[in-house]
Design an enzyme around this catalytic site. Sequence first.
Site, short mmCIF file in Angstrom:
data_model
loop_
_atom_site.label_atom_id
_atom_site.label_comp_id
_atom_site.label_asym_id
_atom_site.label_seq_id
_atom_site.Cartn_x
_atom_site.Cartn_y
_atom_site.Cartn_z
N GLU A 1 89.11 88.25 8.89
CA GLU A 1 89.41 89.68 8.89
C GLU A 1 89.66 90.23 10.29
O GLU A 1 90.10 91.38 10.44
CB GLU A 1 88.28 90.48 8.22
CG GLU A 1 87.02 90.67 9.05
CD GLU A 1 86.08 89.50 9.01
OE1 GLU A 1 84.99 89.59 9.59
OE2 GLU A 1 86.44 88.47 8.38
N PRO B 1 83.76 90.46 5.14
CA PRO B 1 82.88 90.01 4.05
C PRO B 1 81.57 90.79 4.10
O PRO B 1 81.02 91.00 5.17
CB PRO B 1 82.63 88.53 4.37
CG PRO B 1 83.64 88.16 5.39
CD PRO B 1 84.00 89.40 6.13
N THR B 2 81.10 91.23 2.98
CA THR B 2 79.87 92.04 2.96
C THR B 2 78.89 91.53 1.91
O THR B 2 78.15 92.31 1.32
CB THR B 2 80.20 93.52 2.67
OG1 THR B 2 80.84 93.62 1.39
CG2 THR B 2 81.11 94.10 3.74
N CYS C 1 81.25 87.84 15.35
CA CYS C 1 82.08 86.65 15.57
C CYS C 1 82.95 86.81 16.80
O CYS C 1 83.22 87.92 17.26
CB CYS C 1 82.98 86.40 14.36
SG CYS C 1 82.09 86.17 12.81
N ASN D 1 88.50 85.20 13.50
CA ASN D 1 87.10 84.87 13.30
C ASN D 1 86.96 84.03 12.03
O ASN D 1 87.94 83.83 11.29
CB ASN D 1 86.26 86.16 13.23
CG ASN D 1 86.51 86.95 11.96
OD1 ASN D 1 87.63 87.00 11.46
ND2 ASN D 1 85.47 87.56 11.43
N PRO D 2 85.77 83.49 11.72
CA PRO D 2 85.66 82.52 10.62
C PRO D 2 86.12 82.99 9.26
O PRO D 2 86.59 82.18 8.46
CB PRO D 2 84.16 82.18 10.62
CG PRO D 2 83.75 82.32 12.04
CD PRO D 2 84.53 83.51 12.54
N CYS D 3 86.01 84.25 8.96
CA CYS D 3 86.43 84.72 7.63
C CYS D 3 87.79 85.40 7.62
O CYS D 3 88.25 85.85 6.57
CB CYS D 3 85.37 85.63 7.04
SG CYS D 3 83.86 84.75 6.59
#
Length: 771
Positions: A268, A430-431, A84, A264-266
């Site tokens: 983190e 995210p994973t 990202c 970034n989009p999530c």
Amino acid sequence: MHPIAEQIWDMKYRLRGEDGTPVDLTVEDTWTRIANALAEAEAPEARAEWAGRFRDALTGYRFLPAGRIIAGAGTRRDVTLFNCFVMGEIPDTMAGIFESLKEAALTMQQGGGIGYDFSSLRPRGVPVKGVGADASGPLSFMDVWDAMCRTIMSAGSRRGAMMATMRCDHPDIEQFIDAKREAGRLTMFNLSVLVTDAFMAAVKADADWPLVFGGQVFKTLKARALWDRIISATYAYAEPGVIFIDRINARNNLHYCETIHATNPCGEQPLPPYGACLLGSINLAALVRDPFTEKARIDEKELDGLVRVAIRAMDNVVDVSRFPLPQQAHEAQAKRRIGLGVTGLADALIMCRSRYGAPASIGLIRKWMHALSRASYLASVDIAKEKGAFPLYDRDAYLAGETIATLDEDVREAIAQHGIRNALVTSIAPTGTISLFAGNVSSGIEPVFAYSYTRKVLMPDGTRREEQVVDYAVMKFRAAFGETAALPDYFVNAQELTPAEHIAVQAACQDYIDSSISKTINVPEDISFEAFKDVYMQAYEQGLKGCTTYRPSDVRGSVLSVDTAPSAGEVQPALPLDAPQKPAPYEKGGVVYMSKPLERETVLPGFTYKLQWPESDHAIYITINDIVQDGRRRPFEIFINSKNMEHYAWTVALTRMISAVFRRGGDVTFVVEELKAVFDPRGGSWMKGRYVPSLLAAIGEIIEQHMIDTGFIAKEDGHPLKEAVRAVMGEKPEQGTGAANLKGCPRCGERAMIRQEGCETCTSCGFSKCS
């Protein structure tokens, strides 16, 4: 290999040739491909040694690079290995705005998700000098970005993800907060409000809060009222999230040379303009020794060695990756920021007999995260000794950072003496997909969502086979103690935790993470608004850099129903380990097609819809006929007719093409998505108070509404089923449909959407909004 791991590998990460022939015949081939690619950044005489060490770290799913690296490294394809990006600041000019849009499109085309701060755009209604018009405001341009994202297919046949942020003092912040109350708007964006320390102080004091742009106060309101508005929208819609931006900048190792306005989009990775996030995770569940016994523990020596190899591998990615834009390459190489985190935390706690969120588990988490942080910084120092510090390293300024001050004294001394290779080294991402790839270990630092759930697998004939997916720790426990053994009380899932336990875990991790954390705090549907609001205040008080919650609701839907434990004796079917040398006739590029179309009955039920397009003198009539398959109606064919001969050729073509797609079965919802993304260069039209970008988009909306009304896809907008549709479906007008209150997947239609780590993921088909 675990069956679910093999499916994920084959679908997402296995390298194939242009003709679909597998290049990676086994997962070990994939590890070798990645290891050799990352070793290219080493001196020629050292490449073989480091390739072997990288491959060893990857083996057994102990080190899991982000999906972009697994899928792209060593493929020679024009894709980026960075997940990202935060894009450049958007200039407040028409030319600058659309130049930024072009940069976003180029970045998404190579597979990068993007984040943007729209606070730089003037508010709606402000006069634009020299034009004689008023500004349309940031939200209107966000709509343009949203449409672009729908159109651009990112690398790997995945839709891109975007984050939009706006400062809490921007004059259009109220419209930003409420944007997703309009069904279908900004669906490609995650939204977050940039909350300042001054605003939080004003909330606590119930003080006035000015909304300002360019030094001008546009409006003043109570800070607490604005805070309640943010929380109210999140309570109902799970958005916007909250980012504590002053805390992020104060604790940034690079506080002396950059200012952050977006993530970034999530969430983190808070990043500066053109910043890029490079991610990887250590699988803690794979490092537990003597699980479920009094001696259960993480092998900290193995953890230390693994982290040191992982840091070097990720540092090498900076040198071997392509970048969509030269500004992104310059930014990455000047600071060499990476984000190593963990996955499988919850499973590791279970295997160490510690209940997630309990005081004992917080002690273990702090111990493990301290070991990760320490090893990461020392590994980066070791690389700096050999290859030099990152170019923008300033010894005194760097050591003055708030986060650096919390490191062990010997680590700070090592940095002072030798410098450091990577400006930031840790992040928890995210994973979801790579955790499935690792045998369904728990995702990131999230709790176990469910001990087991049902996943749909697409078969060659277009039907779906169901299989049970069991949590990694549960499988290990059953293997050790038998299928009928009761799960001890340290087994806990997301539905059983309190918000305070979620926050405690995130806060414990944040103390050792120099970037940020992607995590969702699940709260019960019946939580009161005041208690919900307190979750966000607790997050601020306990030092979190951001907060994302998820509350099931009639608007957002509920989490899927799950099994409390896997059925005794149930065995997951194994897939063949030997890959076919040539793709089956129905397979190309990982997409499965039916070899035979669905057969047509003599008589089919259907509906005809009248579409009056404002630019046309004659109405267009759209007939959609259905069949029943697997217990639900699905569209089978479409007919589009009009007296306007101008449309004759393309309506016939559209009729034939869409009908052909419908008759092939499988997932056909993309037809709606593609039609709604079509923009007419001559302009669209306003219909029922809403702008529709083209006649094709209007047809797409009719098809979508038909699919919703007949139950083929989930009903999300709260509109009741039409009476005629109810009658055909055999449903009385007053009955309604309870299943429609659940959150449905936009790809497969199953009520199986969960929210974790700031992303929505379907446990049935694997669809993810932002992975």
